[in-house]
Design a protein around this motif. Structure first.
Motif, mmCIF file in Angstrom:
data_model
loop_
_atom_site.group_PDB
_atom_site.id
_atom_site.type_symbol
_atom_site.label_atom_id
_atom_site.label_comp_id
_atom_site.label_asym_id
_atom_site.label_seq_id
_atom_site.Cartn_x
_atom_site.Cartn_y
_atom_site.Cartn_z
ATOM 1 N N SER A 1 5.327 0.297 9.552
ATOM 2 C CA SER A 1 3.898 0.014 9.381
ATOM 3 C C SER A 1 3.749 -1.437 8.934
ATOM 4 N N VAL B 1 -1.332 -2.300 5.892
ATOM 5 C CA VAL B 1 -1.827 -0.923 5.955
ATOM 6 C C VAL B 1 -0.670 0.033 5.705
ATOM 7 N N ARG B 2 -0.876 0.951 4.771
ATOM 8 C CA ARG B 2 0.135 1.966 4.492
ATOM 9 C C ARG B 2 -0.555 3.266 4.116
ATOM 10 N N SER C 1 -9.093 4.422 11.915
ATOM 11 C CA SER C 1 -9.337 3.477 10.816
ATOM 12 C C SER C 1 -8.276 2.385 10.783
ATOM 13 N N ILE C 2 -7.031 2.752 11.084
ATOM 14 C CA ILE C 2 -5.960 1.759 11.110
ATOM 15 C C ILE C 2 -6.194 0.737 12.213
ATOM 16 N N TRP D 1 -10.191 7.104 3.979
ATOM 17 C CA TRP D 1 -9.753 5.951 3.188
ATOM 18 C C TRP D 1 -9.004 6.371 1.935
ATOM 19 N N LEU E 1 -5.328 6.037 2.748
ATOM 20 C CA LEU E 1 -4.819 4.747 3.195
ATOM 21 C C LEU E 1 -4.826 3.720 2.073
ATOM 22 N N VAL F 1 -5.058 -0.332 2.034
ATOM 23 C CA VAL F 1 -5.314 -1.493 2.876
ATOM 24 C C VAL F 1 -5.366 -2.733 1.989
ATOM 25 N N PHE G 1 -4.784 -5.422 10.487
ATOM 26 C CA PHE G 1 -4.645 -4.131 11.165
ATOM 27 C C PHE G 1 -3.679 -4.254 12.338
#
Length: 332
Positions: free
Chosen positions: A29, A33-34, A52-53, A65, A68, A70, A76
């Motif tokens: 990833s 983002v994770r 969303s990613i 969210w 995630l 961010v 992204f």
């Protein structure tokens, strides 16, 4: 009696939930983002999470969210790669525990692909996006692009040395053929894939580990060796995608204990799910302007007429006086 029945229902529900649990592995990833550590996911959540990613607007934002992390809104990924391993609860891939998440299979896993495909095509109807679906069955099927051609001949350099698996056994040979295809795809990605700023989607189904486990047993040496070989192949594939997209790619693997690979297509016109309005027609601006300015002119005209009538002198020469007078003037 009622308490016993309630306990039985709870036990059945718990057992069913346990049976429907798989795994989601994050093989690679981007740093921006994770997925949140130690969070359990549902298959029905993944379309929103993956959308969303990509930076797409989604319907259920809060729940998504919460799963995630961010750190950079401009970081992204440009591609999402997912490898589906059906019929297996746990593939024992060689990655850290923080990149492993329980996955509740509350709907067919292929629904994720169809939802993401619809999302990408809605937002990028004219751009050249790569959407590739591969099923590594007896005769591999590639849909959506001619980027990868399944291989037919195995070179001596690409042969896999095994200790427990035997090419003369059907289940073993099918599984190893799947690994050869994955290795060939990894080499193809390095030379033919380039980042172009438009989201890409790769969906790969690798069904043959299930056959090894069913034939030898989940705790057998053969199953352990097969999992190790598959893990190495997926790590090579992940590294190839990472190099091609300059680390701006999300590579995941999902396992599901469902024996059926559902290919029913999600309704692409489910606007509530996709949170997308219908595309307006080319006549929309013209009709909108006609109605807008007609309404404005009509309102101001009506206002002017009302004001002029209010200021009118109610004398005998007024038509209003003539029509409302009790004794109307008659001319002989």
């Amino acid at each position: 009696m009622r308490i016993a029945l309630l306990i039985a229902l709870v036990v059945c529900a718990f057992a069913q939930a346990k049976c429907n649990v798989g795994e989601l592995y994050t093989l690679h990833s981007p740093e921006a983002v994770r997925l949140v550590k130690d969070v359990s996911l549902r298959v029905s959540q993944l379309p929103d999470i993956f959308s969303s990613i990509f930076g797409f607007t989604i319907f259920n934002e809060k729940e998504t969210w919460d799963s995630l992390l961010v750190s950079d809104l401009f970081g992204f990924p440009e591609a999402i790669v997912n490898i589906v391993i059906p019929g297996v609860k746990n593939a024992d891939l060689s990655i850290s525990e923080e990149d492993q998440h329980y996955l509740i299979n509350d709907e067919p896993i292929d629904e994720i692909f169809y939802a993401l495909e619809a999302n990408i095509r809605k937002r990028y109807p004219t751009q050249e996006t790569t959407i590739m679906q591969i099923v590594l069955s007896d005769e591999p099927v590639v849909k959506g692009t001619d980027l990868f051609k399944p291989i037919n001949n195995i070179n001596d350099e690409s042969k896999i040395v095994t200790e427990h698996l035997n090419l003369l056994i059907e289940q073993d040979s099918k599984f190893l053929a799947e690994i050869y295809q994955l290795n060939a795809l990894a080499k193809t990605i390095k030379t033919k894939v380039f980042a172009n700023g438009v989201p890409d989607l790769y969906w790969i189904t690798a069904p043959n580990l299930q056959n090894i486990i069913n034939f030898y047993g989940s705790n057998s040496y053969e199953a352990g060796e097969a999992k190790k070989i598959l893990s190495d192949a997926l790590n090579r594939l992940s590294q190839s995608f990472s190099e091609a997209y300059k680390n701006k790619v999300l590579v995941t693997a999902t396992t599901t204990n469902s024996n059926k690979i559902n290919r029913s297509k999600r309704q692409a016109n489910n606007e509530k799910l996709l949170n997308i309005a219908s595309t307006p027609s080319s006549d929309y601006p013209v009709i909108f302007n006609l109605l807008l300015w007609f309404t404005v002119i009509f309102v101001f005209s009506l206002l002017a007429i009302s004001l002029s009538i209010a200021d009118m002198d109610p004398g005998r020469d007024s038509i209003i006086y003539r029509m409302t007078s009790n004794r109307m003037k008659k001319e002989n």
